[in-house]
Design an enzyme around this catalytic site. Structure first.
Site, PDB file in Angstrom:
ATOM      1  N   SER A  78       0.933  -1.032  -0.094  1.00  0.00           N
ATOM      2  CA  SER A  78       0.118  -0.064  -0.085  1.00  0.00           C
ATOM      3  C   SER A  78       0.776   1.222   0.017  1.00  0.00           C
ATOM      4  CB  SER A  78      -0.915   0.147   1.181  1.00  0.00           C
ATOM      5  OG  SER A  78      -0.664  -1.016   1.984  1.00  0.00           O
ATOM      6  N   THR A 178      -1.160   2.242   4.782  1.00  0.00           N
ATOM      7  CA  THR A 178      -0.554   3.869   4.699  1.00  0.00           C
ATOM      8  C   THR A 178       0.696   3.938   5.865  1.00  0.00           C
ATOM      9  OG1 THR A 178      -2.342   4.806   3.598  1.00  0.00           O
ATOM     10  CG2 THR A 178      -0.680   6.231   4.782  1.00  0.00           C
ATOM     11  N   THR A 196       1.817   7.139   0.559  1.00  0.00           N
ATOM     12  CA  THR A 196       0.574   5.884   0.388  1.00  0.00           C
ATOM     13  C   THR A 196       0.373   5.601  -1.277  1.00  0.00           C
ATOM     14  OG1 THR A 196      -1.447   4.934   0.987  1.00  0.00           O
ATOM     15  CG2 THR A 196      -1.642   7.263   0.289  1.00  0.00           C
ATOM     16  N   ARG A 206      -8.228   9.291  -8.438  1.00  0.00           N
ATOM     17  CA  ARG A 206      -8.643   9.462  -6.847  1.00  0.00           C
ATOM     18  C   ARG A 206      -7.444   9.797  -6.219  1.00  0.00           C
ATOM     19  NH1 ARG A 206      -7.518   6.778  -1.596  1.00  0.00           N
ATOM     20  NH2 ARG A 206      -9.001   6.874  -0.483  1.00  0.00           N
ATOM     21  N   VAL A 207      -7.782  10.791  -5.385  1.00  0.00           N
ATOM     22  CA  VAL A 207      -6.689  11.255  -4.276  1.00  0.00           C
ATOM     23  C   VAL A 207      -7.296  10.928  -2.926  1.00  0.00           C
ATOM     24  CG1 VAL A 207      -5.404  13.294  -3.159  1.00  0.00           C
ATOM     25  CG2 VAL A 207      -5.651  12.921  -5.857  1.00  0.00           C
ATOM     26  N   GLY A 208      -6.442  10.576  -1.972  1.00  0.00           N
ATOM     27  CA  GLY A 208      -7.158  10.247  -0.745  1.00  0.00           C
ATOM     28  C   GLY A 208      -6.760  11.436   0.319  1.00  0.00           C
ATOM     29  N   ASP A 209      -6.423  11.017   1.720  1.00  0.00           N
ATOM     30  CA  ASP A 209      -6.239  11.878   2.512  1.00  0.00           C
ATOM     31  C   ASP A 209      -5.085  12.282   3.031  1.00  0.00           C
ATOM     32  OD1 ASP A 209      -6.306   9.028   3.489  1.00  0.00           O
ATOM     33  OD2 ASP A 209      -5.714  10.090   5.718  1.00  0.00           O
ATOM     34  N   THR A 229      -4.554   6.686   9.141  1.00  0.00           N
ATOM     35  CA  THR A 229      -4.615   5.613   8.119  1.00  0.00           C
ATOM     36  C   THR A 229      -6.034   5.259   8.210  1.00  0.00           C
ATOM     37  OG1 THR A 229      -3.528   3.424   7.748  1.00  0.00           O
ATOM     38  CG2 THR A 229      -3.878   4.119   9.937  1.00  0.00           C
ATOM     39  N   GLY A 230      -6.246   4.443   6.853  1.00  0.00           N
ATOM     40  CA  GLY A 230      -7.532   4.064   6.788  1.00  0.00           C
ATOM     41  C   GLY A 230      -8.148   4.589   5.728  1.00  0.00           C
ATOM     42  N   GLY A 232      -9.561   7.146   3.442  1.00  0.00           N
ATOM     43  CA  GLY A 232      -9.235   8.572   3.160  1.00  0.00           C
ATOM     44  C   GLY A 232     -10.470   9.508   3.125  1.00  0.00           C
TER      45      GLY A 232
HETATM   46  C1  SD4 Z   1      -6.106   6.605   1.495  1.00  0.00           C
HETATM   47  N1  SD4 Z   1      -5.698   6.742   4.023  1.00  0.00           N
HETATM   48  O1  SD4 Z   1      -5.664   6.822   0.528  1.00  0.00           O
HETATM   49  C2  SD4 Z   1      -4.895   6.149   2.519  1.00  0.00           C
HETATM   50  C3  SD4 Z   1      -5.086   4.600   2.689  1.00  0.00           C
HETATM   51  C4  SD4 Z   1      -4.425   4.093   4.058  1.00  0.00           C
HETATM   52  O2  SD4 Z   1      -3.935   2.226   5.134  1.00  0.00           O
HETATM   53  O3  SD4 Z   1      -4.541   4.668   4.849  1.00  0.00           O
HETATM   54  N2  SD4 Z   1      -4.228   2.756   4.046  1.00  0.00           N
HETATM   55  O4  SD4 Z   1      -7.300   6.637   1.886  1.00  0.00           O
END
Ligand code: SD4
Length: 316
Positions: A78, A178, A196, A206-209, A229-230, A232
Site C-alpha cells: 500500500s 499507509t 501511500t 482518486r486522491v485520498g487523505d 491511516t484507513g 481517506g
Molecule cells: C487513503 N488513507 O488513500 C489512505 C489509505 C490508507 O492504510 O491509509 N491505508 O485513503
C-alpha cells in the site's frame, strides 16, 4: 477501553519481554526522541529514522527517511514501489510532510516515482507551493533528479489482474497500511511524513487523505501532531489529523483526542462501519495516543532506543 499488547521488538531493540503495557502508561520525557509510525512496517521505518537522529539528522530528515523504507519495499503493497494500482492498473501515489515551523509539502496522484515523500519535501523546501499533483508533480520530480521507474511489480500486477477477472467491488476495508511517521526530536520539536499508494483499485485520479494537510497529517509544534491511516474519504470529511491536534489543544488526552475524531465518523454512520480508520498522535510533552475503529490496527513506537509494535483494540 484497554489498549494493550507488547508484541515485537525490532533489530535495535532488546528482546521483547512478555509484559503488557498500555500507551497511557508510557512516561513522557521531553529529552528522549520518539518515533511513532503506523502498522508493522513502522518498525523498520522507525529504526532508520532513529539512526538518522543518532547521526545528527533533523526530525524532518528522520521522518522522511523512515517513510522511504516501505516506499522502497515491494512487499509493502500500500506504499510506493509494489503498491497496489488503481482500477486501470496504474500505481498512483500520495504523500506529504510537515515540519516544526508549520511548513508543508505534498504530492498527489504522482506516478512512476519511487519516493513521493522526498518529492513532497522538495515541494515544501524549493517551491512557493504546498501541493503538486499528477503530471506536474512528476515533471517537478524529474527536474529535481528523481528517476522514473515502473512501480508495478509482478506481484501487484498479478493481484490487480485477479481483481479484474473477478470484477470485484472496491472494498473500503482493504485500504490498509499507509505509513505515517511522527517524530519528536530531543529538543521536543515535532515533524511528520505520510505516504501511500492509497485505496487499492480506486478510480483513476482518486486522491485520498494522505497528501491533504490536516487530513492525513498535521503538525503544530506548540501542541502536537497526528496522522491517519484507513479510509481517506472519511478522514478528509472530518479533517481528521487537524481535529486530533485541535482536540489536544482543548485539553483532550492524545488517545481521547484520537477516539473523539473517530467518533465524528462513527456517529455519521450510526455505528455501522465496514472500514478501518486509525489515528496516531504525539502531544508536545511526549505523551502518545492512538485509536482505531476496528481491531487489527497496530503502531510502532520507538522510545528510549526500544522499538516495539503495539496492537490496540477497535472502538466499535
Ligand atoms: C487513503 N488513507 O488513500 C489512505 C489509505 C490508507 O492504510 O491509509 N491505508 O485513503
Amino acid at each position: 477501553m484497554k489498549r494493550r499488547d507488547f508484541l515485537k521488538t525490532s533489530a535495535i531493540g532488546i528482546t521483547a519481554p512478555s509484559i503488557l503495557m498500555s500507551d497511557d502508561e508510557i512516561k513522557p520525557n521531553m529529552n528522549d526522541p520518539l518515533i511513532l509510525s503506523t502498522w508493522e512496517h513502522g518498525l523498520p521505518a522507525n529504526d532508520v529514522a532513529w539512526k538518522v537522529l543518532q547521526n545528527g539528522g533533523s526530525a524532518m530528515d528522520a521522518a522522511e527517511a523512515g517513510a522511504k523504507v516501505p516506499e522502497a519495499d515491494p512487499t509493502s503493497t500500500s506504499v510506493g514501489f509494489g503498491g497496489l494500482p488503481d482500477e486501470q492498473g496504474n500505481v498512483t501515489l500520495d504523500a506529504c510532510v510537515m515540519d516544526s515551523d508549520g511548513n508543508a509539502g505534498s504530492v498527489a496522484f504522482l506516478q512512476n516515482i519511487k519516493h513521493p515523500v522526498s518529492v513532497a519535501r522538495k515541494v515544501m523546501e524549493e517551491t512557493k507551493h504546498v501541493m503538486l499533483v499528477g503530471e506536474g508533480a512528476r515533471q517537478f520530480a524529474v527536474s529535481h533528479g528523481f528517476e522514473e521507474i515502473d512501480l508495478l511489480t509482478d506481484e501487484s500486477k498479478m493481484a490487480w489482474e485477479k481483481w479484474k477477472k473477478k470484477r470485484r467491488e472496491m472494498m473500503p476495508h482493504e485500504t490498509h497500511d499507509t505509513i505515517s511517521v511522527l517524530v519528536q526530536d530531543k529538543n521536543g520539536d515535532l515533524t511528520g511524513a505520510c505516504t501511500t499508494s492509497g485505496w487499492a483499485y480506486k478510480m483513476h485520479g482518486r486522491v485520498g487523505d494522505s497528501p491533504i494537510i490536516g487530513a492525513g497529517l498535521f503538525v503544530d509544534n506548540e501542541i502536537g501532531c497526528a496522522a491517519a491511516t484507513g479510509l481517506g474519504e472519511e478522514v478528509i470529511k472530518t479533517t481528521g489529523s487537524f481535529l486530533v491536534v485541535e482536540l489536544m489543544r482543548q485539553g483532550y488526552d492524545p488517545t481521547a483526542a484520537c477516539e473523539e475524531a473517530l467518533n465524528r465518523v462513527i456517529k455519521k454512520h450510526n455505528g455501522n462501519l465496514d472500514f478501518q480508520i486509525a489515528y496516531i498522535a504525539i502531544r508536545k510533552d511526549g505523551k502518545i495516543g492512538s485509536a482505531c475503529i476496528k481491531d487489527g490496527f497496530e503502531y510502532a513506537l520507538l522510545q528510549k532506543g526500544k522499538n516495539n509494535l503495539h496492537k490496540i483494540k477497535g472502538t466499535i
